[in-house]
Write a protein that holds these residues in place. Structure first.
Motif, PDB file in Angstrom:
ATOM      1  N   ALA A  42      95.129  47.176 121.533  1.00  0.00           N
ATOM      2  CA  ALA A  42      94.583  46.633 120.283  1.00  0.00           C
ATOM      3  C   ALA A  42      94.821  47.629 119.160  1.00  0.00           C
ATOM      4  O   ALA A  42      93.878  48.170 118.570  1.00  0.00           O
ATOM      5  N   GLY A  43      96.090  47.871 118.865  1.00  0.00           N
ATOM      6  CA  GLY A  43      96.446  48.818 117.823  1.00  0.00           C
ATOM      7  C   GLY A  43      97.503  48.266 116.899  1.00  0.00           C
ATOM      8  O   GLY A  43      97.965  47.130 117.054  1.00  0.00           O
ATOM      9  N   ALA A  44      97.901  49.086 115.938  1.00  0.00           N
ATOM     10  CA  ALA A  44      98.850  48.637 114.921  1.00  0.00           C
ATOM     11  C   ALA A  44     100.225  48.312 115.499  1.00  0.00           C
ATOM     12  O   ALA A  44     100.849  47.315 115.123  1.00  0.00           O
ATOM     13  N   THR A  45     100.715  49.142 116.417  1.00  0.00           N
ATOM     14  CA  THR A  45     102.057  48.925 116.970  1.00  0.00           C
ATOM     15  C   THR A  45     102.157  47.582 117.673  1.00  0.00           C
ATOM     16  O   THR A  45     103.102  46.814 117.448  1.00  0.00           O
ATOM     17  N   ASN A  46     101.170  47.287 118.508  1.00  0.00           N
ATOM     18  CA  ASN A  46     101.209  46.006 119.220  1.00  0.00           C
ATOM     19  C   ASN A  46     100.999  44.839 118.271  1.00  0.00           C
ATOM     20  O   ASN A  46     101.529  43.745 118.485  1.00  0.00           O
ATOM     21  N   THR A  47     100.239  45.055 117.199  1.00  0.00           N
ATOM     22  CA  THR A  47     100.064  44.007 116.194  1.00  0.00           C
ATOM     23  C   THR A  47     101.388  43.710 115.508  1.00  0.00           C
ATOM     24  O   THR A  47     101.726  42.544 115.270  1.00  0.00           O
ATOM     25  N   PHE A  48     102.148  44.756 115.194  1.00  0.00           N
ATOM     26  CA  PHE A  48     103.490  44.565 114.632  1.00  0.00           C
ATOM     27  C   PHE A  48     104.330  43.704 115.571  1.00  0.00           C
ATOM     28  O   PHE A  48     105.010  42.768 115.139  1.00  0.00           O
ATOM     29  N   ARG A  49     104.305  44.042 116.853  1.00  0.00           N
ATOM     30  CA  ARG A  49     105.141  43.348 117.826  1.00  0.00           C
ATOM     31  C   ARG A  49     104.717  41.889 118.019  1.00  0.00           C
ATOM     32  O   ARG A  49     105.565  40.999 118.110  1.00  0.00           O
ATOM     33  N   GLY A  95      84.920  62.686 113.184  1.00  0.00           N
ATOM     34  CA  GLY A  95      86.240  62.078 113.352  1.00  0.00           C
ATOM     35  C   GLY A  95      86.512  61.677 114.784  1.00  0.00           C
ATOM     36  O   GLY A  95      87.037  60.591 115.049  1.00  0.00           O
ATOM     37  N   LEU A  96      86.144  62.551 115.721  1.00  0.00           N
ATOM     38  CA  LEU A  96      86.344  62.245 117.137  1.00  0.00           C
ATOM     39  C   LEU A  96      85.473  61.085 117.588  1.00  0.00           C
ATOM     40  O   LEU A  96      85.859  60.303 118.472  1.00  0.00           O
ATOM     41  N   SER A  97      84.301  60.952 116.994  1.00  0.00           N
ATOM     42  CA  SER A  97      83.424  59.829 117.322  1.00  0.00           C
ATOM     43  C   SER A  97      84.085  58.510 116.929  1.00  0.00           C
ATOM     44  O   SER A  97      84.031  57.525 117.670  1.00  0.00           O
ATOM     45  N   ALA A  98      84.732  58.503 115.750  1.00  0.00           N
ATOM     46  CA  ALA A  98      85.452  57.302 115.316  1.00  0.00           C
ATOM     47  C   ALA A  98      86.638  57.029 116.226  1.00  0.00           C
ATOM     48  O   ALA A  98      86.930  55.871 116.564  1.00  0.00           O
ATOM     49  N   LEU A  99      87.332  58.090 116.616  1.00  0.00           N
ATOM     50  CA  LEU A  99      88.480  57.944 117.513  1.00  0.00           C
ATOM     51  C   LEU A  99      88.037  57.365 118.853  1.00  0.00           C
ATOM     52  O   LEU A  99      88.693  56.471 119.411  1.00  0.00           O
ATOM     53  N   LEU A 100      86.921  57.858 119.362  1.00  0.00           N
ATOM     54  CA  LEU A 100      86.370  57.328 120.609  1.00  0.00           C
ATOM     55  C   LEU A 100      86.033  55.852 120.451  1.00  0.00           C
ATOM     56  O   LEU A 100      86.277  55.037 121.351  1.00  0.00           O
ATOM     57  N   GLY A 101      85.478  55.511 119.281  1.00  0.00           N
ATOM     58  CA  GLY A 101      85.146  54.110 119.025  1.00  0.00           C
ATOM     59  C   GLY A 101      86.374  53.222 118.990  1.00  0.00           C
ATOM     60  O   GLY A 101      86.345  52.088 119.468  1.00  0.00           O
ATOM     61  N   LYS A 114      95.323  52.970 121.272  1.00  0.00           N
ATOM     62  CA  LYS A 114      95.554  54.362 121.664  1.00  0.00           C
ATOM     63  C   LYS A 114      95.013  55.353 120.645  1.00  0.00           C
ATOM     64  O   LYS A 114      94.918  56.538 120.921  1.00  0.00           O
ATOM     65  N   GLY A 115      94.694  54.869 119.458  1.00  0.00           N
ATOM     66  CA  GLY A 115      94.030  55.718 118.486  1.00  0.00           C
ATOM     67  C   GLY A 115      94.931  56.531 117.576  1.00  0.00           C
ATOM     68  O   GLY A 115      94.432  57.391 116.850  1.00  0.00           O
ATOM     69  N   VAL A 116      96.233  56.279 117.580  1.00  0.00           N
ATOM     70  CA  VAL A 116      97.142  57.100 116.779  1.00  0.00           C
ATOM     71  C   VAL A 116      96.857  56.958 115.280  1.00  0.00           C
ATOM     72  O   VAL A 116      96.781  57.947 114.553  1.00  0.00           O
ATOM     73  N   ALA A 117      96.674  55.724 114.800  1.00  0.00           N
ATOM     74  CA  ALA A 117      96.424  55.510 113.373  1.00  0.00           C
ATOM     75  C   ALA A 117      95.088  56.111 112.957  1.00  0.00           C
ATOM     76  O   ALA A 117      94.984  56.755 111.909  1.00  0.00           O
ATOM     77  N   SER A 152     105.245  59.359 117.846  1.00  0.00           N
ATOM     78  CA  SER A 152     103.833  59.724 117.974  1.00  0.00           C
ATOM     79  C   SER A 152     103.663  61.024 118.749  1.00  0.00           C
ATOM     80  O   SER A 152     102.899  61.917 118.345  1.00  0.00           O
ATOM     81  N   ILE A 153     104.361  61.132 119.863  1.00  0.00           N
ATOM     82  CA  ILE A 153     104.252  62.339 120.691  1.00  0.00           C
ATOM     83  C   ILE A 153     104.793  63.559 119.956  1.00  0.00           C
ATOM     84  O   ILE A 153     104.193  64.641 119.979  1.00  0.00           O
ATOM     85  N   ALA A 154     105.929  63.384 119.275  1.00  0.00           N
ATOM     86  CA  ALA A 154     106.520  64.498 118.528  1.00  0.00           C
ATOM     87  C   ALA A 154     105.591  64.961 117.410  1.00  0.00           C
ATOM     88  O   ALA A 154     105.420  66.167 117.188  1.00  0.00           O
ATOM     89  N   ALA A 155     104.973  64.010 116.699  1.00  0.00           N
ATOM     90  CA  ALA A 155     104.030  64.362 115.635  1.00  0.00           C
ATOM     91  C   ALA A 155     102.832  65.094 116.214  1.00  0.00           C
ATOM     92  O   ALA A 155     102.326  66.053 115.612  1.00  0.00           O
TER      93      ALA A 155
END
Length: 211
Positions: A42-49, A95-101, A114-117, A152-155
Motif C-alpha cells: 500500500a505505497g506510492a510505487t504500487n499505486t503507480f503500477r 518521525g519513526l512513529s509515523a513510519l511505523l504507522g 514499505k515506508g520509503v516516501a 531506494s536502496i542506493a539512496a
C-alpha cells in the motif's frame, strides 16, 4: 511536564502515519484495493503500477507529507526543557512513529507500504540537504535502471554517508538513525533484492500502468 507530552505526540504521529493513503484513494476513486494487485504493498510505487501516474503522484506526496508533519509535531513540545540532542531524539521518535504507522497502519488492518516516501518526508524534516542529495541519487539510479528498489536502496546507503562524512552532523542520534534507516530499507526490500539477484524484478514503466 514536557516529557509527559512526548508519548502523546508519538501516538499522534503514529496515527498520522497510519493514514493509508494508497488504500483510501484506491477504494474511494477507483474501487480498487491496491494491496490485492501488483506487489501487494500500500505505497506510492504500487499505486503507480496499479492505478496510474496521477494517483501515484498524489499518494507519494501525501505519504512524504506524513513523515514531514510528524517531525513538525515537535514544535508543540517546549524545547526549553530539553538539550539540543534530546530534542533531536524527540524529532526522530516522532518521525519513526509515523513510519511505523505507515508500515503497520491502524486504519488498514496493519497492512501498509514499505515506508520509503514517509521516510523521505522524515529525513527532509531532520536535515533537508542530506535528504535531497539522497533523493537525487534515487532519481539518477531509478531513471537509468527503471528499478524503484535499486534507487531506494542506493539512496538509503548514501544517506548515512552524507550525514556522517559530507555534512558531519554532530548529533550521535542522527548517526545511529541514519545507519539504522539503511538497515531498515534493506530489510523491507529483501524480497526485491532476491528478485534482482534472480533477474525477476519488474522494471517500472513510464508509459503505462501495469502490475
Amino acid at each position: 511536564m514536557e516529557i509527559l507530552m512526548v508519548p502523546v505526540f508519538a501516538l499522534m504521529a503514529y496515527m498520522l502515519g497510519s493514514v493509508p493513503t494508497a488504500v483510501w484513494i484506491g477504494k474511494s476513486f477507483y474501487n480498487v484495493d491496491v494491496r490485492q494487485h501488483g506487489s501487494g504493498n500500500a505505497g506510492a510505487t504500487n499505486t503507480f503500477r496499479v492505478l496510474g501516474r496521477k494517483p501515484g503522484i498524489v499518494v507519494f506526496l501525501i505519504d512524504v507529507l506524513k513523515g514531514w508533519l510528524a517531525v513538525q509535531l515537535s514544535v508543540f513540545i517546549n524545547s526549553g526543557g530539553f538539550t539540543h540532542n534530546q530534542y533531536v531524539n524527540i524529532q526522530i521518535l516522532l518521525g519513526l512513529s509515523a513510519l511505523l504507522g505507515h508500515i503497520f497502519p491502524l486504519w488498514a488492518q496493519f497492512k501498509g507500504g514499505k515506508g520509503v516516501a514517509t521516510l523521505f518526508g522524515l529525513v527532509i524534516a531532520l536535515h533537508p540537504a542530506s535528504a535531497f542529495l539522497a533523493f537525487a541519487v534515487f532519481i539518477l539510479l531509478f531513471v537509468s535502471s527503471r528499478y524503484v528498489s535499486v534507487g531506494s536502496i542506493a539512496a538509503g546507503i548514501i544517506y548515512p554517508l552524507l550525514v556522517l562524512f559530507a555534512f558531519r552532523l554532530p548529533s550521535v542520534s542522527m548517526h545511529i538513525f541514519s545507519v539504522s534507516m539503511t538497515g531498515l530499507l534493506i530489510f523491507t526490500h529483501r524480497k526485491n533484492i532476491r528478485r534482482l539477484i534472480n533477474r525477476e524484478e519488474s522494471r517500472f514503466s513510464f508509459v503505462k500502468k501495469g502490475d
